[in-house]
Structures are given as structure tokens and as C-alpha cells.
Design a protein around this motif. Structure first.
Motif, PDB file in Angstrom:
ATOM      1  N   LEU A   1      -5.308   3.233  -3.565  1.00  0.00           N
ATOM      2  CA  LEU A   1      -6.139   3.430  -2.407  1.00  0.00           C
ATOM      3  C   LEU A   1      -7.602   2.990  -2.670  1.00  0.00           C
ATOM      4  O   LEU A   1      -8.117   2.384  -1.679  1.00  0.00           O
TER       5      LEU A   1
ATOM      6  N   THR B   1      -4.816  -6.417   2.037  1.00  0.00           N
ATOM      7  CA  THR B   1      -4.054  -4.994   1.528  1.00  0.00           C
ATOM      8  C   THR B   1      -2.924  -5.223   0.549  1.00  0.00           C
ATOM      9  O   THR B   1      -2.578  -4.916  -0.176  1.00  0.00           O
TER      10      THR B   1
ATOM     11  N   LEU C   1      -0.938   2.381   5.980  1.00  0.00           N
ATOM     12  CA  LEU C   1      -2.250   1.617   5.953  1.00  0.00           C
ATOM     13  C   LEU C   1      -2.392   0.545   6.816  1.00  0.00           C
ATOM     14  O   LEU C   1      -3.344   0.335   7.429  1.00  0.00           O
TER      15      LEU C   1
END
Lengths: 326, 270
Positions: A105, A252, A312
Motif C-alpha cells: 500500500l 497502480t 484499490l
């Protein structure tokens, strides 16, 4: 009257027929063969791709889910019993796994926001100047095209205890830093290297985005007496929003991959050290599967990673697109 | 005052540019240094030598790794370009049974991270004897969902009339694809090609798992082993290895710069 009727009828009967009949059947034949040709083309061409996507993508994914619910160890031969959620429970109690999830994260949040920020800054600066734009673009982009493994070792080399960066720090009057040897600094050094490598890619995207913003808007803002800061937040950022969302989502996904290569090659022990301070989920999955040969546990970890990425990404899309929805 | 306003973006950009190139300069410099002066702080080596380059090729399989990387990246790129362009074209331009389902399936593979497939791929490879072969390294990358998605977007813009005109002229479907559709989307194809080559050239995780013998390693895997075990603290050699794996990509980039930048813009804006 009768005669004219006859002529009309005759015309009706004969003139269209000799022309239409062969034409119709020709078209039919033509269409029939073409349709056949089309279908032949479509299905022969799709044969291998369909086998590929099923065999190497869809079925393996389902298989991962299956293995995740089993006690599947490569070292113990024999049956692989179904154990339900046991692997997931083990993982959620496993401190190293939780650490790796938390680190991932951090990698994503700091890494992606860092690369977006620097990408926008460089793009804005390049947009301001009119000479050497091409040269700067090449220089900032080069790290992106170079091998992550090679670059990781270059960073280790310049950041080592008696490396060139520490030498410069000492000459400037600072104290030498442990960088990758420190459990507190290691992860940030790795993130910095990730950002350094991705700036060029973001810069190109944002430059294209900036070029699409009509200069008229800025001129109008100038007339209204807007400050540069206001112009940035009220015009540039909202109009770049699609690019920002795209970059964040793509960033990401790539950061999760990169967090393996970079951690394996940059961390001092080659596996997420010191003291697991830089370990990412993918590194831990790799250790579970290919060091401890516990495929069940490793597969359960990939399922959690999958859900993590999904959550996410959805979160990013929701938050980022909503923010500037005027 | 106005001059300063004009100069400061240049100043910031030059500082940034220095940060971007310094690691490369230091890498290159170390690769020309003799083992005794690798810890000296001179950028230009006192006694520049090519010994590191001859040594790395003599003492390790660097040349072999380099060739392996080229072969693997080239085969995957050709395969991805051929199949993804074809599938993208078919999904964009033909109506057939199962089209929507197929497209949704391929799109959904975009959501599956590669990391998730490593374990089943490994089990498949050992089952079918693909471990430690070229095929084992390259089979996962032969087609990509992203490529299909990208090509479909571009193929949709080709006017239907153009294809139908070719059909009326009696062209068969294969020639229509190669001679009419492909040239129309050439910029997208070259962008996809460059990025596929790049990502396969730099691929690390899967080759690391599937390759056992050192002669089959790709450049990143070879360099990683070389750096961590086989050449502990031989920094002059590690930097030489890094230079060899980085310089070809930089040259390719400088040559194809325009296409790459156009490609990112195209794919990013889609």
C-alpha cells in the motif's frame, strides 16, 4: 383501352424479369459465398487466440482460486485436501504477510502520487519553455526504457555506505546515510527509484494532455485576474483529470509488478530486508511458493492481492473522477 | 525580472535532468574503471580500460544471455502483434456468434495481474516439460489482452465502406486484413510493438521462476544472479553488465523516440 392494358401488363411481366432474375441469384450467390468466407476467416483466426486466453489466462485464474482453498505443498506428495478458508486465516494472522500488504500500500500510494506529481511538474515546466524541449524530453524519458534490474544495481552502487552519494553528503557537511541498509530508509529509497524511473512516462502523458487544453481558457482567466495557482487548480487539473485517472490506475498495476523486481534487486538481502522492512506482497508470494513450496498458502495470498488491487482500482476511479465533476 | 521568469524553468529542468542522468553517467564511468580505482570519485577514470568488458564476456555467459533476451523478446513481440491485431480487427469489424462474450473475456484478463498466474503457469510448465526451455519463458506473453483492447479501438475507426469496397473487388478476407486494415492502424501497431518488446526485454519475475540452467537466462535474470551471488562486490563488473543491458535500449529509444512518444500519447488517450 384493352390494348394499352395489355402493354402495361406485358411491360410489367417482361421488362423486370429478364433483368432481375439473374441479378438476384448472382447477389445471393455472391452474398452466400462472402458470408461463408467471412465466417471461415473469423473462426479460423480465432482458434488459437481462444485456446490461448482460456488455457493461459482464464483457466489458470480459476485454478489459483482452487489451490488457495487447499493444503497444497510441493514437498509433501499425496492428496491436496480442501481446507476451506484455513490458508486465508493463516495469512491474516501472519505478521510478515500483513507487513507485506501494508508495504505494498505504501509503495502504491507514495509511488503513484509521487510519479504523478513529478510528471505534472516536469510537463508544466516543459510546456513553459520553447527551446531544448526535445532534448529534455529524451533525458527525462530514458530511465523508463531501461532495465529495472540494471538500474536497481546502479542505485545500490551509488547509495552504498562508501558510495558516491554519501561522499557528496559528507563533503556538503551532512552525515553519511545508511539508505538501503536501514529498516527505516530502505523502502523510501526503493520508492524513490521507482518514481525516478516512471517520471518520463507520466511526463509524456501530461504533455499531451496539456497540449489539448485550449489557451483561450488561460487568456480568459488572465482577464479575470486569476493567479497562476488558481489557473492550475481551476483549469489545468480538472481538464487533465482523464489523464490523471488513467495514470493512477495504470501506475497502480505496474507498481505491483515493479515492487517485485525492484525489491528483489535493491533490498540488502535480496528478499525484502532489512527485517522485512521493504517486503512487498509479490515478494512474499514468491517466497511462499518457490522457497517454502507452499502453493496453497501462496495462491491464497494471490487471491488476497487480486481483491486488494480490485478494491484499490475501483476506489481510485470513484474518488478521482468524482472530485472534479463540475 | 522578466529574464528571470524566463530562465527559472530551464534551471529547474537542468537540475532534474542531472538527477535523471547521473546514475547512468556513474554506471558508465565505473564500467571503464580498473578494480583498484572503482572507489575513486572521479567521473573520468584515471586509467580507462576496456578490461571489464572483455572479462564479463569471458567469465560469464553474458553474450548468451543477451542473445536469449533478443530471441525471446522478438518472438513474443511478433506473436503479440500478429494475434492481437487480428483479434482486435475481428472483434471490431465482424458480427459473429459469441463476439461480445469473447471480448468481455479478453477484457477481463486485463484485470488479472500476472503475479496471480505465476503458480498455475509454473505447475503447467513442469507438467508439460516446458520449464527450462525457450517456450517455457515466452508462452505466457504470446498474446495480451491490452493489445486486443488497443487494436480494437483503432480498428473501429476504419470505415466499413473501405472494407466492403475491397470485398466487391473480390479480395479475400486475409488480403483485406493485411493490405487494407493493417496499414490503416500502423502507428498503433508500431507503438504496441515497441512496448511489447520493451516489457519482454525487461521481464524478470516469470523468467526467474521458469529458468533453471544458467545458459537459458535472460539478461535481467542473468544480471540479477551475477550481481547477487556470482560476483559479490565486483562492482566494476556489475556496472559493466548493467551498461550492456541498458545501452541497447537507450539507443533504440533515441532512434524510435518519435514513435514511442506518439505511442504513449495514443494509448494513453484512448
Amino acid at each position: 383501352m384493352g390494348k394499352s392494358n395489355l402493354i402495361v401488363e406485358e411491360e410489367h411481366k417482361y421488362t423486370p424479369n429478364p433483368n432481375k432474375k439473374p441479378k438476384k441469384s448472382l447477389i445471393r450467390k455472391f452474398k452466400g459465398s462472402q458470408k461463408f468466407q467471412k465466417y471461415l476467416f473469423v473462426y479460423t483466426c480465432l482458434l488459437f487466440p481462444i485456446l490461448f486466453y482460456f488455457g493461459f489466462r482464464i483457466i489458470p485464474t480459476l485454478f489459483t482460486f482452487n489451490v488457495g482453498f487447499r493444503d497444497w505443498n510441493l514437498l509433501s506428495s499425496g492428496p491436496q485436501p480442501f481446507v476451506g478458508l484455513e490458508n486465508f486465516v493463516t495469512l491474516l494472522k501472519d505478521e510478515v504477510f500483513l507487513k507485506s500488504l501494508f508495504n505494498t500500500l505504501i509503495y502504491i500510494v507514495l509511488g503513484v502520487s509521487g510519479q504523478l506529481l513529478f510528471g505534472i511538474i516536469v510537463a508544466l515546466l516543459l510546456h513553459k519553455i520553447n527551446r531544448f524541449v526535445g532534448l529534455f524530453r529524451v533525458i527525462y524519458f530514458i530511465p523508463y526504457v531501461t532495465s529495472i534490474v540494471a538500474i536497481s544495481w546502479v542505485f545500490r552502487w551509488i547509495l552504498m555506505g562508501n558510495g558516491v552519494v554519501n561522499d557528496v553528503l559528507i563533503n556538503l557537511g551532512f552525515s553519511a546515510q545508511p539508505f538501503l541498509n536501514s529498516p527505516n530508509q530502505g523502502i523510501y529509497v526503493i520508492i524513490a527509484a521507482m518514481i525516478w524511473q516512471a517520471i518520463g512516462f507520466q511526463m509524456v502523458l501530461f504533455l499531451a494532455g496539456l497540449e489539448n487544453i485550449p489557451t483561450m481558457l488561460y487568456e480568459a482567466a488572465d482577464i479575470d485576474g486569476a493567479t497562476p495557482w488558481q489557473k492550475f487548480w481551476r483549469i489545468t487539473v480538472p481538464l487533465l483529470n482523464p489523464t490523471i485517472v488513467f495514470s493512477a490506475v495504470i501506475g497502480t498495476i505496474t507498481f505491483i509488478q515493479v515492487s517485485f523486481t525492484q525489491v528483489i534487486n535493491m533490498s540488502v538481502d535480496g528478499s525484502g530486508g532489512p527485517l522485512n522492512s521493504t517486503i512487498s506482497v509479490v515478494v512474499y508470494i514468491y517466497q511462499l511458493a518457490f522457497r517454502q513450496f507452499d502453493l496453497g498458502l501462496a495462491s491464497a495470498a494471490t487471491v488476497i492481492l487480486f481483491l486488494f488491487i480490485l478494491a484499490l482500482t475501483l476506489f481510485q476511479i470513484k474518488v478521482l473522477t468524482k472530485k472534479f465533476d463540475y | 525580472m522578466e529574464k528571470i521568469a524566463k530562465i527559472w524553468p530551464y534551471l529547474l529542468l537542468i537540475i532534474g535532468a542531472f538527477v535523471m542522468v547521473f546514475p547512468f553517467i556513474w554506471m558508465l564511468s565505473t564500467s571503464f574503471k580498473a578494480p583498484i580505482d572503482i572507489f575513486s570519485l572521479n567521473i573520468i577514470p584515471e586509467t580507462p580500460t576496456l578490461a571489464n568488458y572483455t572479462q564479463i564476456f569471458e567469465e560469464s555467459l553474458f553474450l548468451r544471455w543477451f542473445i536469449n533476451s533478443i530471441i525471446i523478446a522478438l518472438i513474443t513481440t511478433i506473436s503479440v502483434l500478429f494475434f492481437d491485431t487480428l483479434v482486435g480487427y475481428i472483434i471490431a469489424k465482424f458480427k459473429f456468434v459469441g463476439r461480445t462474450i469473447l471480448f468481455i473475456l479478453i477484457l477481463s484478463t486485463l484485470m488479472i495481474p500476472t503475479e496471480m498466474l505465476i503458480i498455475p503457469w509454473y505447475m503447467m510448465s513442469s507438467e508439460f516439460g516446458w520449464t527450462d526451455t525457450y517456450f517455457g519463458v515466452l508462452f505466457p506473453g504470446l498474446m495480451t489482452g491490452f493489445g486486443v483492447f488497443l487494436m480494437r479501438q483503432f480498428m473501429e475507426q476504419i470505415p466499413e465502406d473501405l472494407l466492403n469496397a475491397a470485398r466487391i473487388d473480390g479480395m479475400n478476407e486475409y488480403s483485406i486484413f493485411f493490405k487494407i486494415a493493417v496499414p490503416q492502424v500502423w502507428p498503433a501497431i508500431s507503438a504496441l510493438g515497441i512496448f511489447t518488446f520493451l516489457s519482454n526485454w525487461n521481464a524478470f519475475l516469470w523468467p526467474l521462476i521458469v529458468i533453471e540452467s544458467s545458459s537459458l537466462r535472460t539478461l535481467p535474470v542473468g544480471l540479477s544472479y551475477f550481481s547477487s551471488g556470482e560476483a559479490e562486490s565486483k562492482w566494476h563488473l556489475i556496472m559493466t553488465g548493467a551498461t550492456i543491458s541498458v545501452i541497447p535500449m537507450i539507443l533504440v529509444f533515441i532512434l524510435l523516440q518519435r514513435h514511442i512518444i506518439k505511442g504513449i500519447t495514443l494509448t494513453g488517450m484512448k
